[in-house]
Design a protein around this motif. Structure first.
Motif, PDB file in Angstrom:
ATOM      1  N   CYS A  14      10.346   6.305 -22.795  1.00 30.85           N
ATOM      2  CA  CYS A  14       8.888   6.137 -22.816  1.00 30.85           C
ATOM      3  C   CYS A  14       8.411   5.409 -21.570  1.00 30.85           C
ATOM      4  CB  CYS A  14       8.505   5.362 -24.075  1.00 30.85           C
ATOM      5  SG  CYS A  14       6.869   4.643 -24.054  1.00 30.85           S
ATOM      6  N   ALA A  29      -1.657   5.055 -23.843  1.00 30.11           N
ATOM      7  CA  ALA A  29      -0.824   6.229 -24.146  1.00 30.11           C
ATOM      8  C   ALA A  29       0.622   5.908 -23.830  1.00 30.11           C
ATOM      9  CB  ALA A  29      -1.284   7.442 -23.334  1.00 30.11           C
ATOM     10  N   GLU A  30       1.503   6.745 -24.376  1.00 30.59           N
ATOM     11  CA  GLU A  30       2.911   6.709 -24.010  1.00 30.59           C
ATOM     12  C   GLU A  30       3.277   8.059 -23.410  1.00 30.59           C
ATOM     13  OE1 GLU A  30       5.420   5.637 -27.266  1.00 30.59           O
ATOM     14  OE2 GLU A  30       4.326   3.785 -27.721  1.00 30.59           O
ATOM     15  N   LEU A  31       4.002   8.022 -22.292  1.00 28.17           N
ATOM     16  CA  LEU A  31       4.453   9.248 -21.649  1.00 28.17           C
ATOM     17  C   LEU A  31       5.908   9.510 -22.042  1.00 28.17           C
ATOM     18  CD1 LEU A  31       3.072   8.712 -18.018  1.00 28.17           C
ATOM     19  CD2 LEU A  31       1.885   9.644 -20.019  1.00 28.17           C
ATOM     20  N   GLU A  32       6.171  10.718 -22.430  1.00 30.00           N
ATOM     21  CA  GLU A  32       7.538  11.101 -22.805  1.00 30.00           C
ATOM     22  C   GLU A  32       8.401  11.163 -21.555  1.00 30.00           C
ATOM     23  OE1 GLU A  32       9.354  15.392 -23.864  1.00 30.00           O
ATOM     24  OE2 GLU A  32       7.780  14.709 -25.225  1.00 30.00           O
ATOM     25  N   TYR A  51       3.462  13.984 -14.382  1.00 28.41           N
ATOM     26  CA  TYR A  51       2.435  13.926 -15.427  1.00 28.41           C
ATOM     27  C   TYR A  51       1.053  14.014 -14.780  1.00 28.41           C
ATOM     28  CZ  TYR A  51       6.467  11.682 -17.685  1.00 28.41           C
ATOM     29  OH  TYR A  51       7.720  11.368 -18.144  1.00 28.41           O
ATOM     30  N   LYS A  71      -0.257  10.825 -29.771  1.00 23.29           N
ATOM     31  CA  LYS A  71       1.064  11.402 -29.539  1.00 23.29           C
ATOM     32  C   LYS A  71       1.511  11.127 -28.114  1.00 23.29           C
ATOM     33  CE  LYS A  71       0.391  15.188 -32.837  1.00 23.29           C
ATOM     34  NZ  LYS A  71       0.370  16.659 -33.015  1.00 23.29           N
ATOM     35  N   ARG A  72       2.822  11.077 -27.945  1.00 21.38           N
ATOM     36  CA  ARG A  72       3.357  10.910 -26.597  1.00 21.38           C
ATOM     37  C   ARG A  72       2.954  12.109 -25.739  1.00 21.38           C
ATOM     38  NH1 ARG A  72       9.494   8.393 -26.522  1.00 21.38           N
ATOM     39  NH2 ARG A  72       8.910   6.305 -27.278  1.00 21.38           N
TER      40      ARG A  72
END
Length: 640
Positions: free
Chosen positions: A507, A534-537, A569, A588-589
């Motif tokens: 993450c 947010a969270e980035l996958e 991203y 959501k990620r």
């Protein structure tokens, strides 16, 4: 001037000319030259006069990428087709035979190329695509390639018949590039150009005027290119607008350079590369491309060397070495200096630091290190200049301190005086630092071995040493929050949005500076919860020190992984919502828009494996992407 000397091509000795690193003007008029040797180098050549010779071909002039003025009148074998070839090959060329060709050259490089590329692609799709089976042998591929190249040069027509030779030349070039990049069919390469090295190794000195050394590099070419260079993550539905954005971000590999080798060894695939940063533009900078609005020169560091690389050509323009050093970080600033006659002139200065705790100050245009600052007794992890005070340099060290220095401005004899202005006390080693864009003179943010901290950096004569003002809490893998975690990636995406990599596996956090931190609080050493947007996958690896970067102008975040891939991203569809007073957190990620895969590279006949991407950076307009690896390879992609 080497005019009127009865010189023939064999008289131009590459061993001599390759030493003329800084030659800008060369007059070879009124001689007997029928061509140019391919390895004269002359990396800084700007003006070339070849009038009254016997030249038959101009393509070797591409070795002079910074050439701005070229004359070759009264070479009876050269035609208008050759004029068009040099306009395409020399991206900086402004004057040809005394005429301003800027407008025509832009047409040749862009409009003409776009039209021909479209025609070449259409020719393949219509006549040859179905001839290539899904699974084909090397012999079948070679046969199809040979037929296609012959057919496309015969049948693709564009422009007046007087330019048919130029058109066939470009069509062949475009067709070979098409087969190589899109289909994995390698274009023809001259084996001499795949591995380039300079025989001369510089002397390494520790004197105050350390000369920037000669250049040694090895270029590696991809052994096989995948059908798609950019691979989107699977299982993710995208909107039409997102799909268009991703298509615009398609990247093609340009160069894979081995230019930081210890002792210039071609066998060195162990030197770790750590930091890279694009050079800022000067109004009249020597490496500024006048046809573009950004610098394409990047400074890279790792091992004993700092290199300046032209991303378009792959040429290592300058190289600086200290045999006993391991460089971890580089940073640019632009200083207005007084030159000999009292006039003022701006110059770019490159600072480099690493294991020895010393900051080297390099005057790039003058080609030497004019001084050093013994900043720390332990290694320096990272450095950065203030965007508002060009002489203010922050150095973050393994001694758990971040120091602010005024490096001064050197006089015409390169005398300078550096002074320490401030010391920020950390609880653990600072790994990444960033000045808050809305208040760069007041707050500094740092990712450390044991947390994410901020300091008030406003200068105060009474307080030269400052503790941290706040430490930020983040979610962890257990569903709790923590302040004790390694933060090895940190950057601002815009004035408010911070991106950091730390406590949670797989993450990358996106969070708000302004909503997390209230500068009105007076108490130091506060604990504050980061407001997560947010969270980035990202990769599930537990490997540390794979740092991230951002391209604020394009709303992009980049981070390499342990498999040689670059996760990209595009957050343009999210930043507007985040900027509102109560921007909603993304539940959501967010998956990567693209994952740029590492190509199959071979060195000495063996495939390079176990590649870590330590750092990845783009220029401000996201035209070039540079990735630094754990195997001594600098990889450069270009947005197509």
């Amino acid at each position: 001037s080497l005019s009127k000397l009865q010189l023939k091509t064999g008289d131009l000795d590459p061993r001599l000319f390759s030493r003329l690193r800084h030659l800008q003007k060369l007059d070879l008029s009124d001689n007997l030259l029928d061509k140019f040797p391919n390895s004269l180098t002359l990396p800084d050549l700007r003006v070339l006069n070849c009038n009254n010779n016997q030249l038959e071909d101009v393509t070797a002039l591409k070795q002079f990428p910074l050439l701005e003025e070229l004359t070759y009148e009264n070479n009876v074998y050269l035609t208008t087709n050759d004029d068009y070839k040099v306009m395409f090959l020399l991206q900086n060329l402004r004057l040809l035979n005394g005429k301003d060709i800027t407008k025509l050259a832009n047409h040749v490089r862009h409009v003409n190329s776009r039209k021909l590329t479209s025609k070449v692609t259409a020719h393949w799709e219509k006549f040859f695509r179905d001839q290539l089976p899904e699974k084909y042998t090397v012999e079948q591929a070679k046969s199809i390639k040979k037929k296609f190249l012959k057919s496309v040069q015969t049948n693709v027509v564009y422009g007046p018949s007087s330019l048919s030779e130029f058109t066939r030349w470009r069509v062949k070039m475009i067709a070979e590039e098409f087969l190589a990049s899109s289909l994995g069919l390698e274009e023809n390469t001259d084996p001499k150009t795949e591995e380039e090295t300079d025989e001369n190794e510089e002397e390494n000195t520790e004197s105050p005027r350390e000369v920037v050394g000669d250049i040694s590099q090895v270029k590696l070419t991809p052994n096989k290119r995948k059908r798609n260079n950019s691979t989107p993550s699977s299982g993710n539905k995208r909107s039409k607008s997102q799909a268009n954005t991703e298509e615009e971000a398609a990247l093609k590999p340009l160069h894979f350079l081995q230019c930081h080798s210890k002792g210039n060894s071609r066998e060195d695939f162990k030197t770790q590369l750590w930091s890279c940063i694009f050079e800022p533009l000067l109004d009249s900078g020597s490496r500024k491309d006048p046809t573009l609005s950004f610098s394409r020169t990047v400074a890279t560091c790792g091992g004993e060397a700092v290199c300046l690389i032209d991303c378009e050509t792959g040429m290592v323009l300058k190289k600086y070495k200290v045999a006993t050093e391991e460089f971890f970080s580089v940073a640019w600033t632009t200083l207005t200096m007084v030159i000999g006659d009292g006039r003022k002139k701006t110059h770019n200065i490159l600072a480099a630091a690493g294991r020895r705790g010393i900051v080297k100050l390099i005057h790039v245009a003058a080609d030497f290190c004019y001084g050093e600052i013994k900043a720390h007794k332990k290694p320096i992890a990272t450095i950065c200049f203030s965007p508002t005070h060009e002489t203010h340099l922050f150095t973050a060290s393994y001694d758990k301190r971040i120091a602010l220095w005024d490096i001064g401005i050197p006089d015409c004899d390169y005398n300078f005086k550096a002074s320490q202005l401030l010391v920020l006390e950390a609880l653990s080693i600072p790994l990444r630092i960033a000045l808050v864009p809305t208040c760069p003179d007041q707050y500094l943010l740092a990712g450390c071995e044991e947390g994410c901290f901020t300091w008030n950096i406003k200068l105060d004569k009474e307080q030269k040493n400052k503790p941290f003002e706040a430490v930020f809490q983040f979610p962890d893998d257990e569903g709790d929050v923590t302040t004790s975690h390694r933060v090895d990636g940190l950057a601002f995406l815009n004035d408010d949005v911070v991106v950091s990599k730390s406590s949670k596996t797989g993450c990358i956090f996106v969070w708000s500076w302004s909503r997390s931190f209230d500068g009105k609080g007076k108490a130091s050493r506060r604990t504050i919860s980061a407001v997560i947007l947010a969270e980035l996958e990202w990769s599930s690896t537990d490997m540390s020190y794979l740092t991230l970067s951002t391209c604020p102008a394009k709303d992009y975040v980049f981070c390499g992984d342990e498999k040689g891939s670059v996760w990209m991203y595009n957050l343009a569809n999210y930043t507007t919502a985040w900027s509102t007073a109560k921007g909603k957190r993304s539940d959501k990620r967010i998956p990567p828009t693209q994952i740029l895969k590492w190509p199959e590279l071979r060195a000495n006949g063996e495939q390079l494996t176990e590649v870590l991407i330590n750092n990845v950076v783009t220029d401000p307009t996201f035209t070039y992407l540079v990735a630094l690896t754990s195997v001594n390879i600098t990889a450069i992609w270009k947005k197509s």
